[in-house]
Write an enzyme that holds these catalytic residues in place. Structure first.
Site, PDB file in Angstrom:
ATOM      1  N   GLN A   1       0.823  -1.217   0.000  1.00  0.00           N
ATOM      2  CA  GLN A   1       0.000   0.000   0.000  1.00  0.00           C
ATOM      3  C   GLN A   1       0.857   1.267   0.000  1.00  0.00           C
ATOM      4  O   GLN A   1       0.691   2.158  -0.833  1.00  0.00           O
ATOM      5  CB  GLN A   1      -0.870   0.041   1.249  1.00  0.00           C
ATOM      6  CG  GLN A   1      -1.788  -1.132   1.423  1.00  0.00           C
ATOM      7  CD  GLN A   1      -2.726  -0.892   2.593  1.00  0.00           C
ATOM      8  OE1 GLN A   1      -3.753  -0.251   2.428  1.00  0.00           O
ATOM      9  NE2 GLN A   1      -2.373  -1.379   3.767  1.00  0.00           N
TER      10      GLN A   1
ATOM     11  N   THR B   1       3.388  -8.104   7.251  1.00  0.00           N
ATOM     12  CA  THR B   1       2.310  -7.319   7.876  1.00  0.00           C
ATOM     13  C   THR B   1       1.093  -8.167   8.281  1.00  0.00           C
ATOM     14  O   THR B   1       0.076  -7.597   8.683  1.00  0.00           O
ATOM     15  CB  THR B   1       1.832  -6.196   6.928  1.00  0.00           C
ATOM     16  OG1 THR B   1       1.480  -6.779   5.669  1.00  0.00           O
ATOM     17  CG2 THR B   1       2.907  -5.149   6.717  1.00  0.00           C
TER      18      THR B   1
ATOM     19  N   THR C   1       5.240   1.024  13.312  1.00  0.00           N
ATOM     20  CA  THR C   1       3.814   0.875  13.582  1.00  0.00           C
ATOM     21  C   THR C   1       3.411   1.277  15.001  1.00  0.00           C
ATOM     22  O   THR C   1       4.221   1.179  15.932  1.00  0.00           O
ATOM     23  CB  THR C   1       3.422  -0.609  13.340  1.00  0.00           C
ATOM     24  OG1 THR C   1       2.101  -0.825  13.800  1.00  0.00           O
ATOM     25  CG2 THR C   1       4.336  -1.565  14.085  1.00  0.00           C
TER      26      THR C   1
ATOM     27  N   TYR D   1       4.012  -9.619  15.786  1.00  0.00           N
ATOM     28  CA  TYR D   1       4.236  -8.613  14.736  1.00  0.00           C
ATOM     29  C   TYR D   1       4.814  -7.340  15.355  1.00  0.00           C
ATOM     30  O   TYR D   1       5.828  -6.807  14.877  1.00  0.00           O
ATOM     31  CB  TYR D   1       2.909  -8.315  14.023  1.00  0.00           C
ATOM     32  CG  TYR D   1       2.926  -7.054  13.172  1.00  0.00           C
ATOM     33  CD1 TYR D   1       3.590  -7.027  11.950  1.00  0.00           C
ATOM     34  CD2 TYR D   1       2.280  -5.892  13.609  1.00  0.00           C
ATOM     35  CE1 TYR D   1       3.612  -5.867  11.178  1.00  0.00           C
ATOM     36  CE2 TYR D   1       2.291  -4.735  12.837  1.00  0.00           C
ATOM     37  CZ  TYR D   1       2.955  -4.729  11.629  1.00  0.00           C
ATOM     38  OH  TYR D   1       2.981  -3.576  10.868  1.00  0.00           O
TER      39      TYR D   1
ATOM     40  N   TRP E   1      -3.008   2.117  11.086  1.00  0.00           N
ATOM     41  CA  TRP E   1      -4.301   1.847  10.436  1.00  0.00           C
ATOM     42  C   TRP E   1      -4.301   2.273   8.961  1.00  0.00           C
ATOM     43  O   TRP E   1      -5.147   3.066   8.525  1.00  0.00           O
ATOM     44  CB  TRP E   1      -5.415   2.559  11.200  1.00  0.00           C
ATOM     45  CG  TRP E   1      -5.683   2.054  12.583  1.00  0.00           C
ATOM     46  CD1 TRP E   1      -4.812   1.413  13.417  1.00  0.00           C
ATOM     47  CD2 TRP E   1      -6.923   2.157  13.310  1.00  0.00           C
ATOM     48  NE1 TRP E   1      -5.429   1.115  14.606  1.00  0.00           N
ATOM     49  CE2 TRP E   1      -6.717   1.558  14.569  1.00  0.00           C
ATOM     50  CE3 TRP E   1      -8.168   2.700  13.026  1.00  0.00           C
ATOM     51  CZ2 TRP E   1      -7.718   1.489  15.540  1.00  0.00           C
ATOM     52  CZ3 TRP E   1      -9.165   2.632  13.990  1.00  0.00           C
ATOM     53  CH2 TRP E   1      -8.940   2.027  15.228  1.00  0.00           C
TER      54      TRP E   1
HETATM   55  N1  LIG Z   1      -0.998  -1.721   7.028  1.00  0.00           N
HETATM   56  C1  LIG Z   1      -1.104  -1.086   8.187  1.00  0.00           C
HETATM   57  O1  LIG Z   1      -2.205  -0.901   8.734  1.00  0.00           O
HETATM   58  C2  LIG Z   1       0.120  -0.537   8.863  1.00  0.00           C
HETATM   59  C3  LIG Z   1      -0.042   0.125  10.099  1.00  0.00           C
HETATM   60  C4  LIG Z   1       1.090   0.642  10.727  1.00  0.00           C
HETATM   61  C5  LIG Z   1       2.338   0.496  10.148  1.00  0.00           C
HETATM   62  N2  LIG Z   1       2.462  -0.174   8.960  1.00  0.00           N
HETATM   63  C6  LIG Z   1       3.810  -0.318   8.410  1.00  0.00           C
HETATM   64  O2  LIG Z   1       3.852   0.439   7.224  1.00  0.00           O
HETATM   65  C7  LIG Z   1       4.737  -0.190   6.284  1.00  0.00           C
HETATM   66  C8  LIG Z   1       4.027  -0.394   4.957  1.00  0.00           C
HETATM   67  O3  LIG Z   1       2.872  -1.209   5.177  1.00  0.00           O
HETATM   68  P1  LIG Z   1       1.813  -1.530   4.037  1.00  0.00           P
HETATM   69  O4  LIG Z   1       0.463  -1.349   4.631  1.00  0.00           O
HETATM   70  O5  LIG Z   1       2.182  -0.813   2.783  1.00  0.00           O
HETATM   71  O6  LIG Z   1       2.073  -3.091   3.871  1.00  0.00           O
HETATM   72  P2  LIG Z   1       1.516  -4.101   2.762  1.00  0.00           P
HETATM   73  O7  LIG Z   1       0.488  -3.439   1.903  1.00  0.00           O
HETATM   74  O8  LIG Z   1       1.162  -5.350   3.495  1.00  0.00           O
HETATM   75  O9  LIG Z   1       2.800  -4.350   1.858  1.00  0.00           O
HETATM   76  C9  LIG Z   1       3.894  -5.024   2.354  1.00  0.00           C
HETATM   77  C10 LIG Z   1       4.966  -5.008   1.298  1.00  0.00           C
HETATM   78  O10 LIG Z   1       6.088  -5.725   1.814  1.00  0.00           O
HETATM   79  C11 LIG Z   1       6.453  -6.688   0.839  1.00  0.00           C
HETATM   80  N3  LIG Z   1       7.071  -7.848   1.450  1.00  0.00           N
HETATM   81  C12 LIG Z   1       6.570  -8.700   2.363  1.00  0.00           C
HETATM   82  N4  LIG Z   1       7.464  -9.672   2.608  1.00  0.00           N
HETATM   83  C13 LIG Z   1       8.541  -9.423   1.851  1.00  0.00           C
HETATM   84  C14 LIG Z   1       9.781 -10.064   1.647  1.00  0.00           C
HETATM   85  N5  LIG Z   1      10.098 -11.200   2.278  1.00  0.00           N
HETATM   86  N6  LIG Z   1      10.672  -9.511   0.788  1.00  0.00           N
HETATM   87  C15 LIG Z   1      10.365  -8.389   0.102  1.00  0.00           C
HETATM   88  N7  LIG Z   1       9.204  -7.733   0.233  1.00  0.00           N
HETATM   89  C16 LIG Z   1       8.306  -8.264   1.094  1.00  0.00           C
HETATM   90  C17 LIG Z   1       5.149  -7.065   0.148  1.00  0.00           C
HETATM   91  O11 LIG Z   1       5.435  -7.696  -1.085  1.00  0.00           O
HETATM   92  P3  LIG Z   1       4.401  -8.724  -1.773  1.00  0.00           P
HETATM   93  O12 LIG Z   1       3.428  -7.861  -2.535  1.00  0.00           O
HETATM   94  O13 LIG Z   1       5.265  -9.544  -2.625  1.00  0.00           O
HETATM   95  O14 LIG Z   1       3.725  -9.480  -0.666  1.00  0.00           O
HETATM   96  C18 LIG Z   1       4.533  -5.685  -0.014  1.00  0.00           C
HETATM   97  O15 LIG Z   1       5.120  -5.010  -1.099  1.00  0.00           O
HETATM   98  C19 LIG Z   1       5.213  -1.479   6.960  1.00  0.00           C
HETATM   99  O16 LIG Z   1       6.435  -1.223   7.608  1.00  0.00           O
HETATM  100  C20 LIG Z   1       4.161  -1.752   8.010  1.00  0.00           C
HETATM  101  O17 LIG Z   1       4.687  -2.486   9.097  1.00  0.00           O
HETATM  102  C21 LIG Z   1       1.380  -0.680   8.295  1.00  0.00           C
END
Ligand SMILES: NC(=O)c1ccc[n+]([C@@H]2O[C@H](COP(=O)([O-])OP(=O)(O)OC[C@H]3O[C@@H](n4cnc5c(N)ncnc54)[C@H](OP(=O)(O)O)[C@@H]3O)[C@@H](O)[C@H]2O)c1
Length: 302
Positions: free
Chosen positions: A11, A61, A100, A124, A149
């Site tokens: 995302q 995630t 996060t 996590y 979120w």
């Molecule tokens: N989502 C939330 O609500 C939230 C809240 C707070 C903080 N965050 C933090 O914000 C950041 C971005 O989150 P997001 O929501 O954009 O996450 P997301 O939509 O779940 O995307 C995760 C990304 O990480 C990649 N990934 C996962 N495992 C991997 C691996 N082994 N090697 C390389 N790439 C890998 C995924 O690739 P694939 O497409 O190949 O799976 C995807 O591109 C993260 O640090 C997350 O912890 C997220």
């Protein structure tokens, strides 16, 4: 600058790679080309990519699954950032590490400040905190950016789940005792791009002024129930046909999940305003734009 955006299919990564162009060159390798589950190979990958800056948006995630896949979650969320941070330090390359609200236990009755004591409730959250610690320990020019979120019109997120379920079911039961700020990925990307641009060229100085950690999310607050209600109302207002008739607020204890989540996920934005001059809009001011996209994406003619 040549900026490596990891997780560029996620995302935040999608939104950030688009946001950085054309002022910067965003390098956005696929998972196959830059796999965080193989931390020992990342230095070699980075040598080949030669970025001027790294923004690590990739993460494991799957919050509930991480309870059963702890080793993988720690490899991706802690060991890989550690390897990237060591390389970045050795090369003098600044690194932004996404983190996060789940590093906190949710016990305070006010928005979490950057220097509050983390105490994650889940595997996590623990893996993300270990990532923060590893990036800090490498001691290069680094900034930890915690958000909360996150959602977008596409991808795997709460908005998409509510949009799908409200088309299928008459009743939705949604947790009403966890509070936070739903944050569009586009807002995180916009904030990250602004941080990059206001911090250049002396990244370590700018990051040090933020004591190397900053919170970046929407203003305001709601619960998952409040968010779901706003999504359903907003989709109906845009003419989307939905099956749902009732949204029932429930307690976290009535929605058994593998991982525990903080009751209070609110993040203080005072440092973001003071150091980077960023004033994020309220969550409910940004939701309509994402709902427009969902309504359009899901309409039969699109
Ligand atoms: N989502 C939330 O609500 C939230 C809240 C707070 C903080 N965050 C933090 O914000 C950041 C971005 O989150 P997001 O929501 O954009 O996450 P997301 O939509 O779940 O995307 C995760 C990304 O990480 C990649 N990934 C996962 N495992 C991997 C691996 N082994 N090697 C390389 N790439 C890998 C995924 O690739 P694939 O497409 O190949 O799976 C995807 O591109 C993260 O640090 C997350 O912890 C997220």
């Amino acid at each position: 600058m040549r900026i490596l955006v990891t997780g560029a299919s996620g995302q935040v990564g999608v939104a950030l790679a688009a946001r950085l162009a054309p002022a910067h060159e965003a390098i956005a390798p696929t998972r196959a080309g830059f796999d965080l589950a193989e931390p020992e190979r990342l230095a070699e990958r980075l040598d080949a990519l030669r970025p001027d800056m790294i923004v690590n948006c990739a993460a494991y995630t799957a919050v509930d699954r991480a309870e059963n896949e702890r080793d993988l979650a720690f490899a991706v969320n802690a060991e890989a950032p550690a390897a990237m941070a060591r390389w970045a330090r050795a090369q003098g390359v600044p690194l932004i590490q996404l983190s996060t609200d789940y590093v906190f236990d949710g016990s305070e009755d006010r928005p979490w400040r950057e220097d509050d004591r983390p105490a994650p409730l889940s595997g996590y959250g623990a893996s993300k905190l270990a990532g923060e610690d590893a990036v800090r320990a490498a001691a290069g020019a680094h900034l930890i950016v915690r958000t909360s979120w996150v959602y977008a019109a596409e991808g795997r997120n709460f908005l998409r789940t509510v949009a799908r379920l409200s088309g299928e079911r008459e009743e939705l039961r949604i947790v009403d005792d966890q509070t936070g700020a739903p944050t569009p990925a586009a807002l995180v990307a916009q904030g990250l791009a602004a941080i990059v641009d206001t911090s250049a060229p002396d990244f370590s100085g700018a990051f040090a002024r933020a004591e190397n950690v900053v919170h970046l999310c929407a203003s305001g607050e709601t619960t998952w129930f409040g968010f779901a209600s706003a999504i359903v109302d907003g989709l109906r207002a845009r003419g989307v046909a939905l099956a749902v008739k009732r949204i029932v607020p429930i307690a976290s204890d009535d929605h058994p999940a593998k991982a525990r989540r903080p009751k209070n996920s609110r993040l203080s934005l005072e440092r973001l305003r003071r150091v980077f001059g960023i004033e994020p809009p309220r969550w409910d001011e940004m939701l309509p734009a994402e709902l427009e996209r969902v309504a359009h994406l899901d309409s039969p003619s699109s």
